[in-house]
Enzyme design. Structure first.
Site, mmCIF file in Angstrom:
data_model
loop_
_atom_site.group_PDB
_atom_site.id
_atom_site.type_symbol
_atom_site.label_atom_id
_atom_site.label_comp_id
_atom_site.label_asym_id
_atom_site.label_seq_id
_atom_site.Cartn_x
_atom_site.Cartn_y
_atom_site.Cartn_z
ATOM 1 N N CYS A 67 -0.610 4.096 2.007
ATOM 2 C CA CYS A 67 -0.486 3.905 3.461
ATOM 3 C C CYS A 67 0.923 4.236 3.939
ATOM 4 C CB CYS A 67 -0.795 2.458 3.844
ATOM 5 S SG CYS A 67 -2.391 1.829 3.305
ATOM 6 N N ASP A 68 1.938 3.792 3.197
ATOM 7 C CA ASP A 68 3.312 3.814 3.691
ATOM 8 C C ASP A 68 4.274 4.718 2.921
ATOM 9 O OD1 ASP A 68 2.555 1.884 5.573
ATOM 10 O OD2 ASP A 68 2.915 0.259 4.158
ATOM 11 N N CYS A 87 0.832 -1.205 0.000
ATOM 12 C CA CYS A 87 0.000 0.000 0.000
ATOM 13 C C CYS A 87 0.864 1.251 0.000
ATOM 14 C CB CYS A 87 -0.937 -0.014 1.202
ATOM 15 S SG CYS A 87 -2.023 1.422 1.289
#
Length: 317
Positions: free
Chosen positions: A139-140, A136
């Site tokens: 996300c990261d 992701c």
């Protein structure tokens, strides 16, 4: 502990397919249970920007769309129940849905459990997951601002995430095992237009390097056999998906990869079990098609319930 109540429909999974099915089922007045172990949204939560869903222009994130759909579902009296489905036990007149917290009896079931990401199955992948290995970018990606990263894959998901990363990290190297990408052209154009993008064609990751965090990847060229090392701080992997159907062994017919077979009405090999979204065979794996699958399944469930529900009696004047 099993509920005594017999529901009209239990929907497994609260991604776009499950939420759309729940909206239609709730709006139709069906006794509906919507189950999701993570609270809803599915893979749409990982999307950076939504621009190809009809009626939505450049929404900031997929999570926003999921939240709106969840609220719309709740407006029709259906809430997401946090529970992980572990199995189904279908009988002649009802289906027992076995959850980790409770069991649910229902006249019908819609399977919208989605899919997860495939793994590369190379050394370092599991050990460094969450330490630079990710599925992701939205996300990261922010953890690696200004640093070089690698994306593994060549489909639309991989290139979409790569485009997102070009806006915040250093150099973005797309590692692809073929000599051309499968992603939508508009996404390819955006990626290639970025000053910090490059591609390693005909290449595969042999190992992810690092002790406590990712420091690089070892890459092999499939044509020449030459091995090289690429210094990166993170590796984002998008090489396909695996359906979440482990709990369905011997319940409905699936293909060799575990995707559920359905007809055009989303009906499975069991007459009262339907499947919608990424979990079924031949899904286009788009938000729009998942929503359409969920709606189709819910409409056909409504027909089943109408067949077994006695007509309402009205007083004559």
């Amino acid at each position: 502990m099993a509920e005594e109540r017999l529901h009209d429909v239990v929907i497994v999974g609260a991604g776009p397919a499950g939420l759309a099915a729940a909206i239609y089922a709730g709006r139709s007045g069906l006794d509906t249970v919507l189950l999701d172990m993570m609270g809803g949204g599915g893979q749409v939560n990982m999307i950076d920007r939504v621009e190809n869903y009809p009626g939505v222009i450049d929404l900031d994130s997929g999570a926003e769309l999921a939240e709106v759909m969840r609220k719309q579902t709740e407006s029709f009296g259906v809430t997401v129940t946090y529970d992980e489905v572990q199995g189904l036990d279908p009988a002649d007149d009802e289906i027992l849905v076995k959850g980790s917290s409770s069991d649910y009896k229902s006249r019908s079931v819609i399977l919208a459990s989605g899919a997860g990401h495939k793994k590369l199955k190379v050394p370092g992948e599991g050990r460094l997951y969450g330490k630079g290995v990710s599925n992701c970018a939205t996300c990261d990606g922010a953890f690696f601002k200004g640093q070089p990263v690698a994306i593994v894959g060549g489909g639309s998901s991989a290139v979409m995430e790569a485009v997102y990363l070009t806006r915040m990290v250093g150099e973005v190297t797309l590692i692809h095992r073929r000599d051309k990408l499968r992603a939508e052209k508009v996404l390819q154009d955006r990626f290639f237009a970025a000053d910090n993008s490059r591609v390693m064609w005909n290449s595969e990751v042999k190992e992810i390097l690092g002790k406590d965090e990712v420091t690089g990847v070892e890459v092999v060229n499939k044509k020449t056999g030459e091995t090289s090392k690429l210094d990166v701080a993170a590796v984002f992997i998008f090489v396909g998906i695996i359906p979440n159907t482990n709990f369905l062994k011997d319940v409905v017919e699936m293909d060799d990869f575990g995707f559920i077979k359905t007809d055009i009405s989303m009906r499975t090999s069991h007459p009262h079990i339907f499947a919608a979204g990424d979990v079924r065979v031949d899904s286009a794996r788009q938000i729009g098609t998942a929503v359409g699958d969920g709606i189709t399944a819910a409409i056909n469930v409504q027909e089943i319930i109408d067949e077994v529900t006695p007509p309402r009696q009205y007083e004559t004047m």
